[in-house]
Design a protein around this motif. Structure first.
Motif, PDB file in Angstrom:
ATOM      1  N   ILE A 253     -25.552  15.332 -34.982  1.00 31.06           N
ATOM      2  CA  ILE A 253     -26.554  15.159 -36.640  1.00 31.06           C
ATOM      3  C   ILE A 253     -25.493  16.382 -37.144  1.00 31.06           C
ATOM      4  N   THR A 254     -26.545  17.228 -37.149  1.00 30.90           N
ATOM      5  CA  THR A 254     -24.843  18.387 -37.578  1.00 30.90           C
ATOM      6  C   THR A 254     -24.043  18.499 -36.894  1.00 30.90           C
ATOM      7  N   SER A 255     -23.413  18.106 -36.543  1.00 33.27           N
ATOM      8  CA  SER A 255     -21.619  17.988 -36.784  1.00 33.27           C
ATOM      9  C   SER A 255     -21.234  16.969 -37.632  1.00 33.27           C
ATOM     10  N   ALA A 256     -21.984  15.709 -38.180  1.00 39.96           N
ATOM     11  CA  ALA A 256     -21.203  14.400 -38.644  1.00 39.96           C
ATOM     12  C   ALA A 256     -21.299  14.977 -40.238  1.00 39.96           C
ATOM     13  N   LEU A 257     -21.292  16.276 -40.844  1.00 35.16           N
ATOM     14  CA  LEU A 257     -21.055  16.502 -41.985  1.00 35.16           C
ATOM     15  C   LEU A 257     -19.610  17.251 -42.206  1.00 35.16           C
TER      16      LEU A 257
ATOM     17  N   HIS B 115     -34.770  21.521 -35.858  1.00 34.24           N
ATOM     18  CA  HIS B 115     -35.209  22.331 -34.403  1.00 34.24           C
ATOM     19  C   HIS B 115     -36.589  21.645 -33.707  1.00 34.24           C
ATOM     20  N   GLY B 116     -36.238  21.594 -31.961  1.00 35.10           N
ATOM     21  CA  GLY B 116     -37.299  20.801 -30.721  1.00 35.10           C
ATOM     22  C   GLY B 116     -38.283  19.553 -31.513  1.00 35.10           C
ATOM     23  N   LYS B 117     -37.276  19.330 -32.832  1.00 36.54           N
ATOM     24  CA  LYS B 117     -38.249  18.311 -32.876  1.00 36.54           C
ATOM     25  C   LYS B 117     -37.773  16.732 -32.871  1.00 36.54           C
ATOM     26  N   VAL B 118     -36.212  16.853 -32.242  1.00 33.47           N
ATOM     27  CA  VAL B 118     -35.491  15.520 -31.728  1.00 33.47           C
ATOM     28  C   VAL B 118     -34.797  16.041 -30.531  1.00 33.47           C
ATOM     29  N   SER B 119     -34.062  15.429 -30.051  1.00 36.02           N
ATOM     30  CA  SER B 119     -33.275  15.347 -28.881  1.00 36.02           C
ATOM     31  C   SER B 119     -31.977  16.523 -28.713  1.00 36.02           C
ATOM     32  N   LYS B 120     -32.119  18.311 -27.972  1.00 35.33           N
ATOM     33  CA  LYS B 120     -30.676  18.428 -28.186  1.00 35.33           C
ATOM     34  C   LYS B 120     -29.738  17.661 -28.778  1.00 35.33           C
ATOM     35  N   PHE B 121     -29.933  16.471 -27.670  1.00 35.60           N
ATOM     36  CA  PHE B 121     -28.712  15.304 -28.458  1.00 35.60           C
ATOM     37  C   PHE B 121     -28.106  15.557 -28.932  1.00 35.60           C
ATOM     38  N   PHE B 122     -29.281  14.848 -30.178  1.00 34.47           N
ATOM     39  CA  PHE B 122     -29.597  14.130 -31.632  1.00 34.47           C
ATOM     40  C   PHE B 122     -29.331  15.381 -32.530  1.00 34.47           C
TER      41      PHE B 122
END
Lengths: 527, 76
Positions: free
Chosen positions: A344-348, A333-340
């Motif tokens: 990435i959290t939806s992938a699994l 959180h906060g380290k990458v863009s909101k989109f990314f």
């Protein structure tokens, strides 16, 4: 018509005649007894598997209730810390019950539906090591509706575990929830909290419901035998002789299959919903004008809605919101863009949803590929949407302008049809290489000769076109808030019966039955 | 409420969340938005929203979401 649909309608009418003359508090028993007879007629001794599921979820519910009661009783006399310890202990025990009951049900489903597939995987692995092993597999017919009732049963147990509602104490009521006959054939999936009160409390007779239900059943029959069974002849021929046709004919075959599936599947749902409506029971909605979808995400919110809802509630949300995922989320959180972060959290969770969704449809690699096709589309869709939004913003384009909307609808239709091609091949159990050949044949040239499609005559062709047009017009009107069924149900008694009569006449005169017609197999019924 | 409206605004800038009463039924918030929202709420309010709470009634409006947050805070 297929035997099962005829039986379903027959039972629907029979139960309707008996239901309202039985005292209110016993009406659920009419539903239960008729469901058992229905199941026994169709599945014979395979009824033992559904009984096993009923027993397992009944006891799982009762045991979890007991643990909840224990906690409520003992917590009053405990300090906060001790209460927390007891709560955790009770939760662990409930989880154990839940896991055992779910595993038992998955084991039954796996043995009956997937043992051949699993054996073939192992045989494949052995063959890599030059070992020729033939594993024994159970060759049994699939019990009616096993893929449907197993998921509903699992949903029920998870909800009791979560404390959404208490486990039902009356065994017969649990049995009815699992075996309620209209939805066994092709769904829709029922969630216990919405369906059970309607099943258990005797409903009052309502002439509007009765007519509206009857209208749905009759319209369902029309969709099945006038549209779907007729399209089946053409679709079967094109898929069988794809290598003799021009690519455009193969494309036509895929599109026609999409409409055949829609007509067949929505017909079965209409018959289930209609026969329930006649008893005052409202089943879940399964279709919502799927072909106006602007993205594949939207398509799956409009097509087989109750299946999507199950996967969302019992796989997508729990995995996305699990402690591990939330921890991971917090870390990035906060380290990458909101989109990314979202990507990435939806992938699994999405992978699990679509992998299971593919497998739920059938036991072969092509079904898995079918599921994963949508997984890839959805992940790509997130990227495209993100880029698209930036593009629209930069060039100040209104993304809801009509041209863009129609383009998105067209794009979704094309993508859905590619999915349907994979699905049809999976249904036909074609090999991976032949599936690829069918796909490649879309691009084949050759003389475009529609007359070579000799399997149907000009009248059948006109009926196919009219049938598809009718489905589309009804959906487009509904999308504009004009519900024809509602309008007919609210009209006066003469109009109602004239319309009903017209539909019945169309079925009798133009139905695809008799010599030369073979009713299409229930596509979703095999699951 | 203002903090919540800010979070919601970041998820869907084009929506006036103070007025919308039917966020789920009108499909303004999709399942992806819900996941993003839950993760933001967990971080901002230091709570843990369980999947049990993911029902349309709890997410139909900004007020409903705020009520949910308050309920979970009280439970803790």
């Amino acid at each position: 018509m297929n035997d099962i649909l005829t039986l379903l309608i027959l039972f629907g009418v029979l139960v309707f005649c008996i239901y309202y003359i039985v005292p209110k508090k016993h009406r659920y028993l009419v539903l239960l007894i008729s469901s058992i007879i229905f199941y026994a007629i169709y599945s014979k001794f395979m009824i033992c598997f559904i009984i096993l599921t009923i027993i397992s979820i009944y006891f799982a519910g009762i045991f979890m209730n007991k643990l909840d009661d224990k906690f409520t009783k003992e917590k009053e006399s405990l300090e906060k810390e001790q209460r927390k310890i007891l709560k955790a202990k009770i939760k662990r025990k409930k989880l154990l019950i839940l896991v055992i009951a779910i595993l038992l049900n998955i084991l039954i489903l796996t043995l009956l539906k997937y043992s051949g597939f699993i054996a073939s995987i192992f045989e494949g692995i052995f063959s890599w090591f030059n070992l020729s092993v033939k594993l024994p597999i159970l060759k049994l017919m699939l019990p009616l509706g096993i893929s449907y009732y197993t998921l509903s049963a699992i949903g029920y147990m998870i909800d009791v575990y979560r404390g959404k509602y208490r486990g039902e104490k009356n065994f017969f009521k649990v049995a009815l929830f699992v075996s309620y006959f209209p939805q066994l054939y092709e769904g829709p999936f029922a969630s216990y909290d919405k369906l059970s009160p309607q099943l258990y409390d005797g409903n009052d007779f309502d002439s509007k419901n009765a007519f509206s239900g009857l209208l749905l059943i009759v319209f369902g029959v029309l969709k099945k035998i006038v549209i779907a069974d007729r399209l089946n002849i053409l679709v079967s021929d094109i898929f069988k002789n794809y290598n003799t046709y021009n690519g455009l004919v193969v494309v036509l075959g895929v599109i026609l299959f999409t409409f055949q599936l829609y007509a067949e599947f929505s017909a079965a749902i209409d018959i289930a919903v209609g026969s329930s409506e006649m008893l005052g029971i409202k089943l879940a909605k399964n279709f919502n004008q799927p072909f106006v979808s602007q993205s594949v995400n939207e398509f799956w919110r409009r097509w087989h809605i109750s299946l999507g809802a199950w996967f969302r509630e019992y796989i997508f949300y729990p995995v996305s919101m699990s402690k591990g995922m939330m921890k991971f989320n917090k870390k990035i959180h906060g380290k990458v863009s909101k989109f990314f972060e979202l990507f990435i959290t939806s992938a699994l969770p999405l992978f699990l949803v679509w992998f299971t969704n593919g497998l739920w449809h059938g036991a072969s690699w092509l079904y898995v590929i079918y599921g994963l096709y949508y997984y890839i589309l959805m992940m790509l869709g997130m990227v495209v949407e993100n880029l698209g939004n930036k593009f629209y913003k930069k060039f100040n384009i209104n993304k809801d302008n009509k041209v863009l909307v129609y383009l998105r609808i067209f794009r979704t239709f094309v993508l859905v049809n590619i999915g349907m091609l994979i699905f049809k091949c999976a249904l036909l159990s074609t090999s991976l290489s032949e599936t690829f050949n069918i796909f490649a044949s879309i691009f084949s040239g050759g003389k475009l000769n529609l007359i070579s499609l000799k399997v149907i005559d000009i009248y059948d062709t006109i009926f196919c076109a009219l049938g598809i047009l009718t489905l589309l017009v009804i959906d487009i009107l509904k999308e504009h808030n004009i519900d024809l069924k509602e309008k007919i149900s609210n009209s006066n008694v003469y109009v109602k019966f004239i319309i009903l009569l017209i539909i019945i006449l169309v079925i009798i005169i133009f139905g695809a039955y008799g010599d030369g017609y073979i009713p299409a197999d229930p596509i979703y019924g095999g699951f | 409420m203002e903090k919540l409206l800010e979070i919601l605004k970041e998820i869907k800038p084009e929506i006036d969340f103070s007025k919308e009463e039917n966020l789920i039924e009108r499909e303004i918030l999709t399942s992806f938005d819900i996941i993003r929202l839950v993760s933001e709420l967990n971080n901002e309010y230091d709570i843990e929203i369980s999947p049990l709470y993911i029902v349309p009634e709890n997410f139909k409006s900004a007020q409903a979401i705020l009520d949910l947050v308050t309920k979970i805070q009280d439970e803790d």
